[in-house]
Design a protein around this motif. Structure first.
Motif, mmCIF file in Angstrom:
data_model
loop_
_atom_site.group_PDB
_atom_site.id
_atom_site.type_symbol
_atom_site.label_atom_id
_atom_site.label_comp_id
_atom_site.label_asym_id
_atom_site.label_seq_id
_atom_site.Cartn_x
_atom_site.Cartn_y
_atom_site.Cartn_z
ATOM 1 N N VAL A 112 39.000 97.481 70.015
ATOM 2 C CA VAL A 112 38.199 98.780 69.968
ATOM 3 C C VAL A 112 38.877 100.135 70.269
ATOM 4 O O VAL A 112 39.515 100.155 71.276
ATOM 5 C CB VAL A 112 36.592 98.723 70.992
ATOM 6 C CG1 VAL A 112 36.060 99.821 70.843
ATOM 7 C CG2 VAL A 112 36.284 97.377 70.938
ATOM 8 N N ALA A 113 39.011 100.801 69.135
ATOM 9 C CA ALA A 113 39.867 101.923 69.077
ATOM 10 C C ALA A 113 39.356 103.050 70.095
ATOM 11 O O ALA A 113 38.235 102.860 70.451
ATOM 12 C CB ALA A 113 39.983 102.739 67.869
ATOM 13 N N ALA A 114 40.393 103.732 70.692
ATOM 14 C CA ALA A 114 39.961 104.659 71.606
ATOM 15 C C ALA A 114 38.849 105.608 71.140
ATOM 16 O O ALA A 114 38.837 106.045 69.950
ATOM 17 C CB ALA A 114 41.280 105.663 72.081
ATOM 18 N N GLY A 115 37.711 105.934 72.074
ATOM 19 C CA GLY A 115 36.803 106.626 71.582
ATOM 20 C C GLY A 115 35.602 106.057 70.892
ATOM 21 O O GLY A 115 34.721 106.551 70.571
ATOM 22 N N GLU A 116 35.801 104.866 70.451
ATOM 23 C CA GLU A 116 34.961 104.280 69.638
ATOM 24 C C GLU A 116 34.279 103.018 70.573
ATOM 25 O O GLU A 116 34.810 102.908 71.671
ATOM 26 C CB GLU A 116 35.573 103.329 68.636
ATOM 27 C CG GLU A 116 36.409 104.068 67.454
ATOM 28 C CD GLU A 116 35.353 105.019 66.692
ATOM 29 O OE1 GLU A 116 34.368 104.724 66.494
ATOM 30 O OE2 GLU A 116 35.590 106.267 66.548
ATOM 31 N N THR A 117 33.174 102.432 69.887
ATOM 32 C CA THR A 117 32.168 101.534 70.586
ATOM 33 C C THR A 117 32.181 100.222 69.892
ATOM 34 O O THR A 117 31.950 99.304 70.540
ATOM 35 C CB THR A 117 30.715 101.888 71.182
ATOM 36 O OG1 THR A 117 30.398 102.372 69.719
ATOM 37 C CG2 THR A 117 30.689 103.109 71.730
ATOM 38 N N ASP A 118 32.465 100.221 68.683
ATOM 39 C CA ASP A 118 32.619 99.212 67.831
ATOM 40 C C ASP A 118 34.008 98.768 67.244
ATOM 41 O O ASP A 118 34.915 99.599 67.140
ATOM 42 C CB ASP A 118 31.499 99.346 66.606
ATOM 43 C CG ASP A 118 30.209 99.243 67.157
ATOM 44 O OD1 ASP A 118 29.647 98.465 68.171
ATOM 45 O OD2 ASP A 118 29.404 100.110 66.650
ATOM 46 N N ILE A 119 34.159 97.790 66.632
ATOM 47 C CA ILE A 119 35.401 97.169 66.031
ATOM 48 C C ILE A 119 35.199 97.623 64.798
ATOM 49 O O ILE A 119 34.342 97.362 64.025
ATOM 50 C CB ILE A 119 35.667 95.700 66.311
ATOM 51 C CG1 ILE A 119 35.475 95.198 67.753
ATOM 52 C CG2 ILE A 119 36.923 95.204 65.412
ATOM 53 C CD1 ILE A 119 35.507 93.530 67.814
ATOM 54 N N ALA A 120 36.316 98.347 64.338
ATOM 55 C CA ALA A 120 36.546 98.574 62.867
ATOM 56 C C ALA A 120 36.925 97.554 62.220
ATOM 57 O O ALA A 120 37.709 96.575 62.679
ATOM 58 C CB ALA A 120 37.566 99.770 62.831
#
Length: 156
Positions: A112-120
């Motif tokens: 989960v990228a920094a600042g995100e809530t879901d997996i790209a």
């Protein structure tokens, strides 16, 4: 090793375990939960301590680390750079005991990228965990993941 206790939302924990509800299954599945919690803090030492002393970490991009010291050094650098502020998540999709003290776990999850809530999609992975029980504690002997879904690079 110090173990911290956190308040856990029981419904989220139940959803994580899914069909794997026996006490022994939950004990083995504590390994991914501990790694996810340590990663959320970007704590390289805590992640490394989820592994056995001679544990192996294999990641895409030709990453092969053996032993807690190599894993800790790799993650400390990663948390200071490309993994800074990231998290990992996943859910078990298969669990097999191959002995009284050895289990194979397969999870679907990802970074989960920094600042995100879901997996790209490009960060989704299929992971294999080899967990072992040593002196009553489940530890990670081997971990490997590969791209999954829309982000997977290998096509047949």
């Amino acid at each position: 090793m110090t173990v911290t206790t956190a308040v856990v939302d029981q419904s989220k924990l139940d959803a994580y375990y899914g069909e794997f509800t026996s006490p022994e299954q939950k004990e083995a599945l504590s390994v991914p939960l501990r790694l996810v919690a340590a990663w959320a803090r970007n704590d390289a030492e805590a992640v490394a301590n989820v592994f056995t002393e001679d544990g192996v970490l294999i990641l895409p991009g030709d990453v092969f680390k053996r032993g807690r010291d190599e894993i800790k050094s790799f993650l400390a650098a990663a948390y200071a750079g490309p993994f800074k502020g990231t998290g990992v998540t996943g859910r078990p999709v298969d669990l097999r005991f191959v002995g009284e003290d050895v289990a194979l776990i397969r999870t679907h999850g990802g970074l989960v990228a920094a600042g995100e809530t879901d997996i790209a999609p490009e960060l989704a992975v299929r992971s294999t965990w080899v967990v072992v029980r040593r002196d009553g504690e489940w530890l990670l002997a081997g971990y490997q993941n590969s791209p999954r879904g829309a982000g997977a690079t290998l096509r047949w």
